[in-house]
Write an enzyme that holds these catalytic residues in place. Structure first.
Site, PDB file in Angstrom:
ATOM      1  N   GLN A 131      12.541  -1.461   0.395  1.00 53.77           N
ATOM      2  CA  GLN A 131      11.568  -2.164   1.228  1.00 53.77           C
ATOM      3  C   GLN A 131      12.121  -3.481   1.778  1.00 53.77           C
ATOM      4  OE1 GLN A 131       8.838  -1.056   2.246  1.00 53.77           O
ATOM      5  NE2 GLN A 131       8.490   0.700   0.937  1.00 53.77           N
ATOM      6  N   PRO A 143       0.809  -1.213   0.000  1.00 50.65           N
ATOM      7  CA  PRO A 143       0.000   0.000   0.000  1.00 50.65           C
ATOM      8  C   PRO A 143       0.844   1.266   0.000  1.00 50.65           C
ATOM      9  CG  PRO A 143       0.102  -0.941   2.195  1.00 50.65           C
ATOM     10  CD  PRO A 143       0.824  -1.897   1.299  1.00 50.65           C
ATOM     11  N   TRP A 149       4.969  -0.494  10.291  1.00 48.54           N
ATOM     12  CA  TRP A 149       5.395  -1.585   9.401  1.00 48.54           C
ATOM     13  C   TRP A 149       4.643  -2.867   9.710  1.00 48.54           C
ATOM     14  CZ3 TRP A 149       7.299  -0.672   5.047  1.00 48.54           C
ATOM     15  CH2 TRP A 149       8.163   0.408   4.839  1.00 48.54           C
ATOM     16  N   LYS A 171      20.506  11.178  -7.198  1.00 43.84           N
ATOM     17  CA  LYS A 171      19.211  10.933  -6.599  1.00 43.84           C
ATOM     18  C   LYS A 171      18.259  12.056  -7.001  1.00 43.84           C
ATOM     19  CE  LYS A 171      17.471   9.764  -2.046  1.00 43.84           C
ATOM     20  NZ  LYS A 171      17.809   9.610  -0.643  1.00 43.84           N
ATOM     21  N   TRP A 181       8.767  -3.607   4.081  1.00 45.40           N
ATOM     22  CA  TRP A 181       7.613  -4.457   3.807  1.00 45.40           C
ATOM     23  C   TRP A 181       8.000  -5.907   3.531  1.00 45.40           C
ATOM     24  CZ3 TRP A 181       4.507  -5.727  -0.957  1.00 45.40           C
ATOM     25  CH2 TRP A 181       3.198  -6.096  -0.625  1.00 45.40           C
ATOM     26  N   LYS A 204      13.448  17.089  -4.704  1.00 42.03           N
ATOM     27  CA  LYS A 204      12.847  18.397  -4.970  1.00 42.03           C
ATOM     28  C   LYS A 204      13.892  19.490  -4.835  1.00 42.03           C
ATOM     29  CE  LYS A 204       8.240  17.166  -3.537  1.00 42.03           C
ATOM     30  NZ  LYS A 204       7.577  16.847  -2.280  1.00 42.03           N
ATOM     31  N   ASP A 236      -1.925   2.790   2.843  1.00 39.72           N
ATOM     32  CA  ASP A 236      -1.209   2.828   4.103  1.00 39.72           C
ATOM     33  C   ASP A 236      -1.565   4.164   4.748  1.00 39.72           C
ATOM     34  OD1 ASP A 236       0.505   2.161   6.110  1.00 39.72           O
ATOM     35  OD2 ASP A 236       2.310   2.768   5.031  1.00 39.72           O
TER      36      ASP A 236
END
Length: 1096
Positions: free
Chosen positions: A604, A46, A568, A641, A608, A644, A85
Site C-alpha cells: 500500500q 477499507p 485510490w 508467494k 493508500w 490459489k 471499499d
RNA sequence: UCCGAUGUAACUCAAUUGGUUAGAGUGCUCGCCUGAUACGCGGGUGGUUAGUGGUUCGAGUCCACUCAUCGGGACCA
C-alpha cells in the site's frame, strides 16, 4: 473456587470469550469508558468485500487491533470505524466475467444503470465472510456504522476534496501516454497489462533509420526502432550523456552512398565488422548484418552532441515548434540498438517525458473537431495526412494486407537513403487481455492532480511521520515522493465516483462541483437558462449524473466529463468522507484528524499510504497519519508467494478453528518483525501454542490446584515485599522490569519485542524457575504467611501477564484474567480489556537481586553440566562445589542464593576460593572496548603482550589495579577495567565455565553420599509404585525391600528419611518378597520391593 | 532493466549499533524427572554470518561489486 480444566483448548476459549464479549458489550465499554478528550485516532483502511479474506488479512488486522487495544488500556479512547471499499476495476471485472460481457457491451446489451446495479450487489458479496473472520480473529472494529464509499454522502465529500484541489488550481486536463487497445477502444491499466499472457512474443520488422544532421554533407544519427510506424511521428533522438559515440565512415548497404554514421561505440560491433581503408561499395552486401567500414573518423560523448539538429525523417506533418534535435535521456542504454533512441512523443512514455523537458513538440494534426490528434487514430490507423499510408493499421488488428505497414515504411526509407539496416526482430510485446490484439502506447486525455508541484511539501511532511520500519518511510516512500509524477485521476469506467466537472463542448469553460447543494443550484440555473426540467439525481453514480446538463453564465451548455476518478482517491478521502465532512460532523472530524496510527501491507506504500498523504498534504497541508506500520507479505513456509494456483494458500477460517485466534496472532507477531515477509508455517503456530500458551496454562493449573485446596482467594492483605522470600522478590522484580519493557515496546510499535519478552518471562522465569523452585511451598506445610506470600506472588504475576499479553492474545488473556479475577473479585473490571495497562513499581525492581538470581541459574547450569560429563545423576548428592570469586560483591551476591543453588544441583556445600589461594589458573584478555580507543594502531602489539602475561603478572595486576604497558616507547597506565580476567582452570578438579563464571565440582562419592543417593532413588521408586497403584497422596504404606547389599547402607542410615518422604509406616528387608514389584537401581541393581497400603 | 528489502546452525529468529569464543527456540541426540506440565526438564550436536574485495588495531555489523529470494516500478528504442 478457581475453575479447573482438563486441558488447554484454545478454539473453545475463543468461542466462550466471543460470547462473553458480545453479551457484555466489552468492545463498546472499552471505548466508552475512556474520555473523548484523550483520543487515540485510528483509521481503518477499507477492504473490499468483493474478495474473500485471506490469512494475510489476519496478519494486517492483528497489527491494527493490537495497538488499538494497547492504547485503550493506556486510558485512551480508541474509536474504530470500519469501512468498505466498494468501487473499482476488480469489481467491474468480476461482474463482467460473471455476466459474460465485455466493456463494449456496457451501454449496449446492458444499460449502465443495470451494470452499476450489478456492481453494487456484487460489492458486498463476501461481507458475511468478512464479518465472520473479523469476529473470529478478535478484531475489534465498529462494523455497525461503517463508511461505505459508494454512498452519496461519501461521494459528496470526495467531490468537496476535488473542489478544493480545483480551487487551488491543482486539477488539470492533459494527456499522457497510456497503454491503449485500439481493438477494444479503451485504455488499459497497468494492472491489466500485468495479467498473465499479456506479454506475448511476436516478430516485428525493426529498422535502424538514418537521421541526417543539418549542415553536414552526409552525417547521420543511427537510431533503432522495433516500431517503424512511429517514425513519421519522430521529433527528436535521445542519447546518453556519458555514452561514447563514434562517427563511422562507411557505405550505405542499400544505396552504396558514402556516409558518416554516428552510433554508440559499444554498439559498433553489432553493426560493423572490420575496418578496411580501401573498402569498395561492392563489398557491402545488403543481406549481411555487420558490414565492413572504412574508418572511424571521430569519437565523442553524448553530451557533446546535445542540441544538434537533423532533418525530419518523414516530413508528412510540420510541427508547430522547433523540433528534430538530439536530446539527452537517462533511459538510453547500449544494451541493444545503436545507443541512440528515436523519440516519438505521441507513442512512448519516456519519449513524451523527455520531449516535454526539452520543449520538443509531439507531432499532431487537427481532426474534424479541430482537436489535436496524433498521426494514428484511435482505431490504430494512420490519418489522412500520412498520405502514403493513410488508413493503414499500424499493428495486426485482423486486417488483410500483403505487407505490414512497418515493412512498407522500411522499403520507403530504403529507397531514400534513410535506412541503415532492417531485420525481423523477436520480442515480447503487450497485448490486450480481452481482444488478444497488440496494445499501443497512445496519448489519452486525462484529468490530473498536480501532485508533482507539491512534492517538496509532501516530502517535508513525510519526515514527521513515524514509519515502522523507518526504511519504508525514508526509502521506498521518500524516494517515491522525490520522483513524484502528477496523479492521473481519470478512469474511463462506470462504477466509481464520477468526476464532478462539467465542460462546454469546446472546452473553454468548465465548472467543478463541490457539493450537492452547489449541484442543485447549478441545475436550477441550467433549467432556467435552457428551459429544462432536470432534477437532482437520487444516485450520484453514472448514468444519472451524466444526464445532467449545466450551463455557463453566458448560457452555453456544459456536459460532464465522462471519466470516473481513480478509486485510490476514494480510499485516500476516508479521513474526511467517513464523517461526511465538511457537510456534517465537523467537530468529530477535527477531533479525528490526523490519525495517530494506521497499518497496512507494504504494497500500500504507493496506494493508500500515498493517497492519504497526498490529499491531506494538498488540501489541509497536514499529514494524514502520525504513525504507520507497514507489514510484509505472508508467504508459504518455503518463502513462496501464496496463491490459489499453487494451492499453498492458508485458509484463515481453518487455521483459526484449529489453532485458535490467539496462537495464530501471537505466532505472527512474535516470529519475526511484522514488516519482514512471514514464512507462514502451521508448525510455528503449534509451537507457540505448546510452548507459550501451554506453559502459561500449566502454570495457572498448578496455581489453582493448590489455591483451591488451601482456599486462597486473595483475601489477606498483601504480604509486604520485605517479608517475602528472596525468590518472590526476584520474580516481582523481573515482572516490573518486564512491564516497563513491554510498555515501551508497544508504545514504539515494536510488537515482536513485546511478545518475545513476555514469552521469556513466562517460560524461563515464571514457570521454569519460580514455580519449579517454589513447588514445595505450595503443597507442604500449613496455610502460613509464607505460603500466602507465594500465592500472592504467583497470582500477581499471572494477572499482570494477562494484561501485558491482552493486546496480542485477547481471548486467552481475557479467559485467564476472568478465571483468576472471578474467584478473587480483586479487581472491578469484568474483562482484562477494560483494565488499565500495568504500571511499573520502580521500588520493586532490584537489579542486584536479578543479577544474583542469574548467577544462581548459570552456576546451577554449570554444575549440571559437570555432572553430565562425569555421568553422575542428579539424585546422587555430592559434597561440595568450588567457586572462584570474581570480586567481593560477587561472593556476597552468590551467598544470598547459595541455598537455591545447592538444592537445585544436589550438592551439600559451596566453597569460595579467592585469588590469593593460588590454586586456580587464570586467563587474561584485553578489554578491547576501553583499550581500542586509547591504543589505536598499537592494539595489535598490546594484545600480544597482554596474552603473554603469566599467572604472577595477573595476580600483580589484581592486587595493584595497575599495569604499565609499554609499546614502542609509549607507556600506558592500565587498570583492571582494561582487562577481562577469568578463572580458566582449577588443576585437579572438574571445571566448567560460562563467560567469567567458573565452577569446580568435587566428584568424590563417599560411602555416606552413596548411601544417601541410593536412599533417594529408593524414595523415587517407591513413589512411582504408589502412583502406579493409584494410592491417594495421603495413604500410608508399608514397604518391604528385598535383601541386597547395595541398599543395606541406605536403609540403615536413611530409613527414617525414606519413610517420611513416602509416608511409610514401616520399612523392612526380607529375602522373600510376595506381591512385589521389580525395580532397578543404579549400578544395575535389580530387586523386588513390596509396597502395600498400611492397614492401621 | 531500474528501485527497495532481505540473506546468520537443517528450520524460525537474536546479537547491547564496530570490540575479538556469533546466541536462543525448534529439529536431532543422550540423559533426567514421575506430587503442575512427556504438550515437561537438562546436557550435547550443529556456523567459512550468501560470495568477493575494501575501510579499520578490530567487521555478522560500515563501503563497493557479484549472486540468490521477495516486493514495487518500467517494459521504451
Amino acid at each position: 473456587m478457581y475453575r479447573e480444566f482438563k486441558q488447554l483448548n484454545l478454539p473453545e476459549i475463543d468461542k466462550n470469550i466471543l460470547d462473553f464479549w458480545e453479551k457484555e458489550n466489552i468492545f463498546e465499554k472499552s471505548v466508552d469508558q475512556r474520555d473523548v478528550s484523550n483520543s487515540y485516532v485510528f483509521y481503518e483502511g477499507p477492504p473490499s468485500a468483493n474478495g474473500k479474506p485471506g490469512i494475510h488479512h489476519v496478519m494486517a488486522r492483528t497489527i491494527k487491533d493490537l495497538f488499538c487495544r494497547f492504547h485503550a488500556m493506556k486510558g485512551q479512547r480508541v474509536e474504530r470505524k470500519g469501512g468498505w471499499d466498494t468501487h473499482g476495476l476488480p469489481i467491474e471485472l468480476s461482474v463482467e466475467k460473471e455476466l459474460g460481457i465485455t466493456k463494449e457491451d456496457i451501454g449496449k446489451s446492458i444499460s449502465v444503470d443495470e451494470y452499476n446495479q450489478k456492481c453494487k450487489e456484487t460489492v458486498m458479496r463476501y461481507k458475511d465472510m468478512w464479518d465472520d473472520i473479523t469476529r473470529k480473529m478478535g478484531y475489534w472494529v465498529d462494523l455497525e456504522n461503517p463508511y461505505i464509499t459508494y454512498t452519496n454522502e461519501y461521494i459528496e465529500s470526495v467531490w468537496w476534496l476535488l473542489g478544493q484541489l480545483y480551487k487551488k488550481d491543482l486539477l488539470y486536463k492533459g494527456f499522457t501516454i497510456q497503454p491503449y487497445s485500439p481493438a477494444a477502444g479503451t485504455g488499459l491499466s497497468s494492472h491489466e497489462l500485468n495479467m498473465p499472457g499479456a506479454y506475448q512474443e511476436i516478430t516485428d520488422v525493426s529498422a535502424v533509420a538514418q537521421f541526417k544532421i543539418k549542415g553536414t554533407e552526409n552525417d547521420y544519427f543511427l537510431a533503432w526502432t522495433t516500431t517503424p510506424w512511429t517514425l513519421p511521428s519522430n521529433t527528436a533522438v535521445a542519447l546518453g550523456k556519458n555514452i561514447t559515440y563514434v562517427k563511422v565512415k562507411a557505405f550505405n548497404r542499400y544505396t552504396k552512398e558514402l556516409s558518416h554514421v554516428i552510433l554508440a561505440k559499444d554498439r559498433l560491433s553489432a553493426y560493423f565488422t572490420e575496418a578496411k581503408a580501401d573498402l569498395t561499395p561492392d563489398e557491402v552486401k545488403a543481406s549481411n548484418k555487420p558490414i565492413p567500414y572504412i574508418e572511424i573518423v571521430a569519437e565523442m560523448k553524448g553530451s557533446e552532441l546535445e542540441g544538434m539538429e537533423y532533418e525530419q525523417l518523414m516530413p508528412y506533418v510540420t510541427p508547430d515548434k522547433p523540433a528534430f534535435r538530439a536530446l539527452l535521456g537517462d533511459f538510453v542504454s547500449t544494451e541493444d540498438g545503436t545507443g541512440i533512441v528515436h523519440i516519438a512523443p505521441t507513442f512512448g512514455a519516456d519519449d513524451f517525458k523527455v520531449a516535454q523537458k526539452y520543449d520538443i513538440p509531439p507531432l499532431m494534426v487537427k481532426d474534424e473537431l479541430d482537436n489535436a490528434v496524433p498521426l494514428v487514430n484511435k482505431q490504430g490507423q494512420f490519418v489522412d495526412e500520412v498520405t502514403d499510408f493513410a488508413g493503414r493499421y499500424v499493428k495486426d488488428y485482423g486486417q488483410k494486407e500483403e505487407r505490414s505497414v512497418d515493412a512498407d515504411i522500411v522499403i520507403k526509407l530504403k529507397t531514400e537513403n534513410q535506412l541503415f539496416h532492417s531485420e525481423r526482430y523477436l520480442h515480447s510485446y503487450p497485448h490486450c487481455w480481452r481482444t488478444d490484439r497488440p496494445v499501443l502506447y497512445y496519448p489519452l486525455d486525462s484529468w490530473f492532480v498536480k501532485a508533482a508541484s507539491m512534492k517538496d511539501r509532501m516530502f517535508e511532511l513525510n519526515k514527521t511521520i513515524n514509519w515502522q520500519p523507518s526504511s519504508t518511510g525514508e526509502g521506498r516512500f521518500g524516494k517515491w515522493l522525490e520522483n513524484l509524477q502528477d496523479w492521473n485521476l481519470s478512469r474511463s469506467r462506470y462504477w466509481g465516483v464520477p468526476l464532478p466537472i462539467w465542460r462546454t463542448e469546446d472546452g473553454t469553460q468548465e465548472i467543478c462541483i463541490s457539493s450537492m447543494e452547489e449541484l442543485q443550484a447549478e441545475i436550477s440555473k441550467a433549467n432556467a437558462a435552457l428551459g429544462k426540467d432536470q432534477s437532482m439525481p437520487k444516485d450520484l453514480h453514472r448514468p444519472y449524473i451524466d444526464d445532467v446538463v449545466l450551463v455557463t453564465d453566458d448560457g452555453v451548455p456544459m456536459i460532464r466529463e465522462l471519466d470516473l476518478i481513480d478509486v485510490w482517491f476514494d480510499s485516500g478521502s476516508m479521513p474526511y468522507a467517513q464523517w461526511h465532512y465538511p457537510f456534517e460532523n465537523k467537530e468529530k472530524f477535527e477531533r479525528n484528524f490526523p490519525a495517530d496510527f494506521i497499518a497496512e501491507g507494504v504494497d500500500q506504500t504507493r496506494g493508500w499510504f500515498y493517497t492519504l498523504h497526498a490529499i491531506a498534504a494538498m488540501v489541509f497541508d497536514s499529514v494524514a497519519y502520525k504513525n504507520v506500520v507497514s507489514n510484509g507479505l505472508v508467504q508459504d513456509k518455503n518463502g513462496r508467494k501464496m496463491s490459489k494456483r499453487l494451492g499453498n494458500a492458508a485458509e484463515p477460517f481453518e487455521t483459526l478453528a484449529t489453532y485458535g485466534a490467539d496462537a495464530t496472532r501471537w505466532y505472527m507477531m512474535s516470529n519475526s518483525d511484522p514488516w519482514e515477509n512471514l514464512k507462514f508455517d502451521l508448525e510455528g503456530i503449534e509451537e507457540v501454542r505448546r510452548r507459550f500458551f501451554g506453559t502459561l496454562y500449566n502454570t495457572y493449573s498448578f496455581f489453582v490446584l493448590y489455591a483451591n485446596i488451601d482456599g486462597f482467594k486473595y483475601e489477606q492483605a498483601d504480604v509486604p515485599l520485605d517479608q517475602r522470600q528472596e525468590i518472590d522478590r526476584w520474580i516481582i522484580s523481573q515482572l516490573n522490569t518486564l512491564i516497563g519493557e513491554v510498555d515501551a515496546a508497544y508504545a514504539d510499535y515494536d510488537v515482536t519485542l513485546a511478545t518475545r519478552r513476555v514469552m521469556t518471562f513466562v517460560n524461563d522465569h515464571l514457570s521454569n524457575w519460580y514455580v519449579r523452585l517454589c513447588r514445595r511451598r505450595f503443597w507442604k506445610g500449613d496455610y502460613s504467611s509464607d505460603k500466602i506470600a507465594a500465592y500472592q506472588t504467583l497470582y500477581h504475576c499471572l494477572t499482570t501477564v494477562t494484561k501485558l499479553m491482552a493486546p496480542v492474545a485477547p481471548f486467552f488473556a481475557d479467559w485467564l484474567y476472568g478465571n483468576l479475577n472471578s474467584a478473587t473479585q480483586k479487581e472491578a473490571s469484568i474483562s482484562v480489556h477494560l483494565t488499565d495497562f500495568p504500571t511499573v513499581d520502580e521500588s520493586a525492581i532490584d537489579k542486584a537481586l536479578e543479577e544474583r538470581m542469574d548467577y544462581a541459574q548459570r552456576i546451577s547450569s554449570l554444575v549440571l553440566s559437570i555432572r553430565k560429563t562425569e555421568k553422575i545423576r542428579v539424585r546422587q548428592p555430592l559434597k561440595r562445589a568450588l567457586l572462584p570469586i570474581l570480586d567481593a560483591s560477587f561472593q556476597q551476591q552468590v551467598e544470598e542464593v547459595k541455598d537455591l543453588i545447592l538444592a537445585e544441583v544436589n550438592v551439600k556445600d559451596l566453597e569460595y576460593i579467592t585469588d590469593t589461594s593460588g590454586i586456580v589458573t587464570k586467563k587474561i584478555k584485553p578489554n578491547f572496548r576501553t583499550l581500542g580507543r586509547r591504543l589505536g594502531k598499537q592494539m595489535k602489539d598490546a594484545v600480544q603482550i597482554i596474552n603473554g602475561l603469566g599467572q604472577e603478572d595477573i595476580q600483580q595486576i589484581e592486587q595493584d589495579n595497575l599495569y604499565q604497558l609499554s609499546i614502542n616507547g609509549d607507556t600506558f597506565d592500565l587498570t583492571l577495567e582494561d582487562f577481562e580476567i577469568i578463572t580458566e582452570d582449577i588443576p585437579g578438579w572438574q571445571v566448567a565455565n560460562d563467560g567469567p563464571l567458573t565452577v569446580a565440582l568435587d566428584v568424590t562419592i563417599t560411602e555416606a553420599l552413596e548411601a544417601e543417593g541410593m536412599a533417594r532413588d529408593l524414595v523415587n521408586r517407591i513413589q512411582n509404585i504408589r502412583k502406579d497403584k493409584n494410592f491417594e497422596v495421603t495413604d500410608k504404606i508399608a514397604v518391604t525391600v528385598e535383601q541386597h547389599e547395595a541398599v543395606n547402607a541406605a536403609i540403615a542410615q536413611f530409613g527414617d528419611y525414606i519413610k517420611s518422604e513416602t509416608l511409610a509406616l514401616s520399612l523392612e528387608m526380607s529375602t522373600d518378597i510376595e506381591q512385589g514389584e521389580a525395580i532397578e537401581l543404579p549400578g544395575e541393581v535389580k530387586l523386588q520391593i513390596s509396597v502395600q497400603k498400611a492397614t492401621s
